[in-house]
Design an enzyme around this catalytic site. Sequence first.
Site, PDB file in Angstrom:
ATOM      1  N   HIS A 228       2.028  10.813  -9.247  1.00  0.00           N
ATOM      2  CA  HIS A 228       1.497   9.461  -9.366  1.00  0.00           C
ATOM      3  C   HIS A 228      -0.030   9.427  -9.430  1.00  0.00           C
ATOM      4  O   HIS A 228      -0.716  10.276  -8.894  1.00  0.00           O
ATOM      5  CB  HIS A 228       1.954   8.560  -8.204  1.00  0.00           C
ATOM      6  CG  HIS A 228       2.152   9.271  -6.908  1.00  0.00           C
ATOM      7  ND1 HIS A 228       3.255   9.064  -6.115  1.00  0.00           N
ATOM      8  CD2 HIS A 228       1.428  10.216  -6.271  1.00  0.00           C
ATOM      9  CE1 HIS A 228       3.179   9.828  -5.046  1.00  0.00           C
ATOM     10  NE2 HIS A 228       2.076  10.542  -5.116  1.00  0.00           N
TER      11      HIS A 228
ATOM     12  N   TYR B 267     -14.636  15.926 -19.631  1.00  0.00           N
ATOM     13  CA  TYR B 267     -15.644  15.521 -20.612  1.00  0.00           C
ATOM     14  C   TYR B 267     -17.010  15.451 -19.937  1.00  0.00           C
ATOM     15  O   TYR B 267     -17.183  14.768 -18.918  1.00  0.00           O
ATOM     16  CB  TYR B 267     -15.259  14.154 -21.187  1.00  0.00           C
ATOM     17  CG  TYR B 267     -16.152  13.641 -22.290  1.00  0.00           C
ATOM     18  CD1 TYR B 267     -16.530  14.447 -23.349  1.00  0.00           C
ATOM     19  CD2 TYR B 267     -16.609  12.322 -22.277  1.00  0.00           C
ATOM     20  CE1 TYR B 267     -17.342  13.970 -24.367  1.00  0.00           C
ATOM     21  CE2 TYR B 267     -17.409  11.831 -23.296  1.00  0.00           C
ATOM     22  CZ  TYR B 267     -17.772  12.660 -24.339  1.00  0.00           C
ATOM     23  OH  TYR B 267     -18.579  12.180 -25.358  1.00  0.00           O
TER      24      TYR B 267
END
Length: 381
Positions: A285, A309
């Site tokens: 989750h 990133y």
Amino acid sequence: MDHLNAIIVTTEEGREMCSKYTKFLHKICGRPMIEWGIRTAKEFGAEKVVVVTTSNEVQAFLKDRVEVALDMAQAMDLFSEGNLLVLNGAVPGITADCLSKAYGYHRNEQATVTDLKANDKTVAQFFALGEQREKAVSFFIEDDAIIEICNRVQLAAAEKAIYSRTISQLQLSGVTIFDPDTTYISPDVSIGMDTVVLPGCHISGDTVIGEDCTIGPDTNLVQMKIGNSVTIKYTVGMESSVGDGTTVGPFAYIRPNSIIGTNVKIGDFVEIKNSVIDTGTKVSHLTYVGDSDVGAGVNFGCGTVTVNYDGVHKHRTTIGDKAFIGCNTNLVAPVKVAPEAFIAAGSTITEDIPNDCLAIARARQTNIQGWVSNRKEKNSK
């Protein structure tokens, strides 16, 4: 089947679409209208397919996949013998099976021209080129999905009929679809026996779903490869694969180029992107796994993020077999976690974790005795 070629005829009429774009690029069940005729002709067995169009949009879409002619006369000059199929490009609902039956009739009748008629309109024709005889016959088709499309009302009607026909075929092949009126499955989709598709599902592209799966409710799958005994609910999945026995969802997002192995758990509010998740791993989750290679038997705690990133480039994270990722962990790529390593909850990992290690990367807790009562006393003055 003997020598056979095909021409797909388009017209630039159809202003009733009220669109900036040619109607032949409007989509039916996820596929541009012009694509239907080309695929059907090739599936039927046409050796060469020519599209008649003056639309720059259509020509750009087709690129070099088929030959293009600017008018019917130019197209006809390309063929001098054999049998020729001419399809109306605005009638996407016609099938290769229907064409095969009509072609058999055309040959048995030794006809020079056979008109294929549906709803009192000619939707296709067979020509026997180079024949001296002159015999014209008609072949009548009963199929609600064969509709000539000139406007968006007809576009919607054709799409609904094609969906309905596809779902009926799947049901007859052993797939349970509880509510066809709220289920949308494209003709290119393959679904195995005893799979159940629940209401609100959209399944499109060349999606392949195995046997004994439960899909939905409210699930959108595009270009997916799904194994056997998989459960996927309230999920979006695109251009990825899911192995046997895996559960996905609710409210998961499988983004392109992901490979999810067998007996994996992808839980609620989990996003997987461009990653490999090996056998038996649990991502239960509130987790993002992007640009990662994850081994078998890994456990992800709630709130884990692979930080892939740096503002300029994407980097990969590698996690070994049976690693344990504590809750609220950030893995700042590029980083490698060794097999069976442990990461303490709340850590931000910026360096590789070797074998047999517990990694802790968080500020030390400080307890200030009496702070609460001092605050209350100060605020009461």
